[in-house]
Design a protein around this motif. Structure first.
Motif, PDB file in Angstrom:
ATOM      1  N   LEU A  12       6.026  16.746   4.442  1.00 18.49           N
ATOM      2  CA  LEU A  12       4.970  16.365   3.508  1.00 18.49           C
ATOM      3  C   LEU A  12       3.774  17.310   3.566  1.00 18.49           C
ATOM      4  O   LEU A  12       3.169  17.621   2.532  1.00 18.49           O
ATOM      5  CB  LEU A  12       4.505  14.935   3.795  1.00 18.49           C
ATOM      6  CG  LEU A  12       5.510  13.808   3.574  1.00 18.49           C
ATOM      7  CD1 LEU A  12       4.889  12.453   3.938  1.00 18.49           C
ATOM      8  CD2 LEU A  12       6.001  13.780   2.135  1.00 18.49           C
ATOM      9  N   GLU A 142       5.826   8.791  -5.200  1.00 18.96           N
ATOM     10  CA  GLU A 142       4.714   9.390  -4.464  1.00 18.96           C
ATOM     11  C   GLU A 142       3.867   8.330  -3.779  1.00 18.96           C
ATOM     12  O   GLU A 142       3.390   8.536  -2.650  1.00 18.96           O
ATOM     13  CB  GLU A 142       3.863  10.245  -5.397  1.00 18.96           C
ATOM     14  CG  GLU A 142       4.567  11.519  -5.857  1.00 18.96           C
ATOM     15  CD  GLU A 142       3.669  12.397  -6.709  1.00 18.96           C
ATOM     16  OE1 GLU A 142       2.442  12.159  -6.736  1.00 18.96           O
ATOM     17  OE2 GLU A 142       4.196  13.328  -7.353  1.00 18.96           O
ATOM     18  N   TYR A 146       3.176   8.356   0.267  1.00 18.59           N
ATOM     19  CA  TYR A 146       1.850   8.578   0.843  1.00 18.59           C
ATOM     20  C   TYR A 146       1.089   7.284   1.148  1.00 18.59           C
ATOM     21  O   TYR A 146       0.422   7.199   2.177  1.00 18.59           O
ATOM     22  CB  TYR A 146       1.028   9.466  -0.099  1.00 18.59           C
ATOM     23  CG  TYR A 146       1.630  10.843  -0.254  1.00 18.59           C
ATOM     24  CD1 TYR A 146       1.483  11.795   0.738  1.00 18.59           C
ATOM     25  CD2 TYR A 146       2.389  11.159  -1.370  1.00 18.59           C
ATOM     26  CE1 TYR A 146       2.062  13.048   0.612  1.00 18.59           C
ATOM     27  CE2 TYR A 146       2.969  12.412  -1.512  1.00 18.59           C
ATOM     28  CZ  TYR A 146       2.811  13.354  -0.511  1.00 18.59           C
ATOM     29  OH  TYR A 146       3.408  14.593  -0.633  1.00 18.59           O
ATOM     30  N   ARG A 147       1.134   6.304   0.257  1.00 18.44           N
ATOM     31  CA  ARG A 147       0.447   5.040   0.525  1.00 18.44           C
ATOM     32  C   ARG A 147       1.368   4.018   1.170  1.00 18.44           C
ATOM     33  O   ARG A 147       0.895   3.020   1.717  1.00 18.44           O
ATOM     34  CB  ARG A 147      -0.138   4.470  -0.762  1.00 18.44           C
ATOM     35  CG  ARG A 147      -1.641   4.645  -0.870  1.00 18.44           C
ATOM     36  CD  ARG A 147      -2.088   6.079  -0.997  1.00 18.44           C
ATOM     37  NE  ARG A 147      -1.641   6.695  -2.238  1.00 18.44           N
ATOM     38  CZ  ARG A 147      -1.862   7.952  -2.564  1.00 18.44           C
ATOM     39  NH1 ARG A 147      -2.506   8.765  -1.718  1.00 18.44           N
ATOM     40  NH2 ARG A 147      -1.434   8.454  -3.712  1.00 18.44           N
ATOM     41  N   ALA A 150       3.559   6.884   4.773  1.00 11.57           N
ATOM     42  CA  ALA A 150       2.588   7.631   5.584  1.00 11.57           C
ATOM     43  C   ALA A 150       1.545   6.701   6.190  1.00 11.57           C
ATOM     44  O   ALA A 150       1.245   6.781   7.392  1.00 11.57           O
ATOM     45  CB  ALA A 150       1.919   8.715   4.742  1.00 11.57           C
ATOM     46  N   SER A 168      -3.662  10.388   5.104  1.00 11.48           N
ATOM     47  CA  SER A 168      -2.657  10.225   4.042  1.00 11.48           C
ATOM     48  C   SER A 168      -3.147  10.851   2.743  1.00 11.48           C
ATOM     49  O   SER A 168      -2.364  11.441   1.984  1.00 11.48           O
ATOM     50  CB  SER A 168      -2.330   8.743   3.837  1.00 11.48           C
ATOM     51  OG  SER A 168      -3.465   8.014   3.422  1.00 11.48           O
ATOM     52  N   SER A 169      -4.452  10.764   2.482  1.00 12.67           N
ATOM     53  CA  SER A 169      -5.022  11.369   1.275  1.00 12.67           C
ATOM     54  C   SER A 169      -4.985  12.886   1.356  1.00 12.67           C
ATOM     55  O   SER A 169      -4.753  13.565   0.345  1.00 12.67           O
ATOM     56  CB  SER A 169      -6.467  10.893   1.072  1.00 12.67           C
ATOM     57  OG  SER A 169      -6.518   9.485   0.950  1.00 12.67           O
ATOM     58  N   LEU A 171      -2.713  14.643   2.971  1.00  9.75           N
ATOM     59  CA  LEU A 171      -1.318  15.017   2.716  1.00  9.75           C
ATOM     60  C   LEU A 171      -1.013  14.974   1.222  1.00  9.75           C
ATOM     61  O   LEU A 171      -0.342  15.859   0.690  1.00  9.75           O
ATOM     62  CB  LEU A 171      -0.383  14.073   3.468  1.00  9.75           C
ATOM     63  CG  LEU A 171      -0.352  14.199   4.998  1.00  9.75           C
ATOM     64  CD1 LEU A 171       0.451  13.053   5.596  1.00  9.75           C
ATOM     65  CD2 LEU A 171       0.242  15.541   5.413  1.00  9.75           C
ATOM     66  N   PHE A 172      -1.519  13.951   0.551  1.00  7.13           N
ATOM     67  CA  PHE A 172      -1.326  13.811  -0.887  1.00  7.13           C
ATOM     68  C   PHE A 172      -1.972  14.980  -1.633  1.00  7.13           C
ATOM     69  O   PHE A 172      -1.391  15.535  -2.567  1.00  7.13           O
ATOM     70  CB  PHE A 172      -1.938  12.479  -1.337  1.00  7.13           C
ATOM     71  CG  PHE A 172      -1.815  12.189  -2.800  1.00  7.13           C
ATOM     72  CD1 PHE A 172      -0.570  12.032  -3.391  1.00  7.13           C
ATOM     73  CD2 PHE A 172      -2.948  12.049  -3.590  1.00  7.13           C
ATOM     74  CE1 PHE A 172      -0.445  11.740  -4.752  1.00  7.13           C
ATOM     75  CE2 PHE A 172      -2.839  11.758  -4.945  1.00  7.13           C
ATOM     76  CZ  PHE A 172      -1.588  11.613  -5.525  1.00  7.13           C
ATOM     77  N   GLY A 191      -6.597  10.133  -3.967  1.00  8.26           N
ATOM     78  CA  GLY A 191      -5.831   9.617  -2.842  1.00  8.26           C
ATOM     79  C   GLY A 191      -6.659   8.693  -1.963  1.00  8.26           C
ATOM     80  O   GLY A 191      -6.154   7.668  -1.480  1.00  8.26           O
TER      81      GLY A 191
END
Length: 244
Positions: A12, A142, A146-147, A150, A168-169, A171-172, A191
């Motif tokens: 990711l 997605e 991510y949400r 992750a 996580s944001s 990575l997004f 994110g």
């Protein structure tokens, strides 16, 4: 954290941004993308995202992450439905206004986003339907990556809530690095908002709807404000050359 989770985070945070960069270079090297090129882009991205979501869901299940931890349990259907609809309408409207603003700006101010729009936005109903399928795929897959995964994995690893949301944001945002600095910042902000909402609503169903709305509006309003002015200018230039 298990080794396979570390591997997923490496994918990711490193491999996906690298893949996006390579695809961007390939697209920008093509002077003109036709219908077949765009449809191929849409369908290949849809297939890739569902495959990635399926593999990560398999590893999450193997490591004992529950539906509750992944944000897939709905708590209070009426409240969640209201948040999903109102949030989707609000963010979709803001996206529409932003695209209209970009359409009124000069060509230089649009920069990379304009180049991307010219290559990936749908230009006919034949392209719009697959694009909307891609928007739905992105909203579901997605957000799960991510949400869902992750944030669940980082929470289980013991990170505080603010660290889970920010990491996580990040990575997004890295996955959208191909959109340039502006795209990186905007997706980091989005994110963070989505991650905070995922915590607030104890689930990611609302943010899935929000994500779908933002991407769908881009496919509907983007061509109207970013592509048609260019086409009109090109036609006007041709007519002026003929007249002279």
């Amino acid at each position: 954290m298990p080794w396979d989770f570390w591997l997923i985070f490496f994918v990711l945070g490193v491999l996906l941004p690298w893949r996006g960069h390579l695809r961007l270079k390939k697209m920008l090297a093509i002077p003109h993308m036709g219908v077949r090129d765009r449809l191929g882009l849409y369908f290949s991205t849809i297939a890739f995202q569902w495959l990635a979501a399926a593999v990560i869901a398999w590893r999450a299940w193997a490591r004992g992450l529950t539906l509750e931890e992944l944000g897939l349990v709905v708590h209070g259907r009426g409240r969640i439905f209201f948040a999903a609809i109102v949030g989707a309408a609000t963010l979709g409207g803001l996206q529409w206004l932003n695209l209209r603003r970009m359409g009124r700006s000069s060509g230089k101010a649009r920069g990379l986003m304009q180049a991307l729009a010219e290559r990936i936005l749908p230009r006919s109903p034949v392209e719009l339907l697959p694009y909307l399928a891609l928007a739905v795929t992105a909203g579901l897959c997605e957000e799960f990556l991510y949400r869902g995964f992750a944030m669940a994995a980082l929470t289980r690893a013991g990170l505080p809530v603010w660290g889970v949301v920010l990491l996580s944001s990040a990575l997004f945002a890295m996955a959208h690095l191909y959109q340039g600095r502006g795209g990186l910042v905007s997706t980091l902000v989005i994110g963070t908002v989505f991650g905070t909402a995922r915590i607030a609503y104890d689930g990611m169903v609302p943010v899935m709807f929000w994500h779908i709305a933002v991407d769908a509006v881009a496919g509907v309003a983007g061509p109207k404000y970013l592509l048609r002015p260019l086409q009109a200018a090109a036609e006007e230039e041709i007519h002026s050359q003929i007249g002279s």
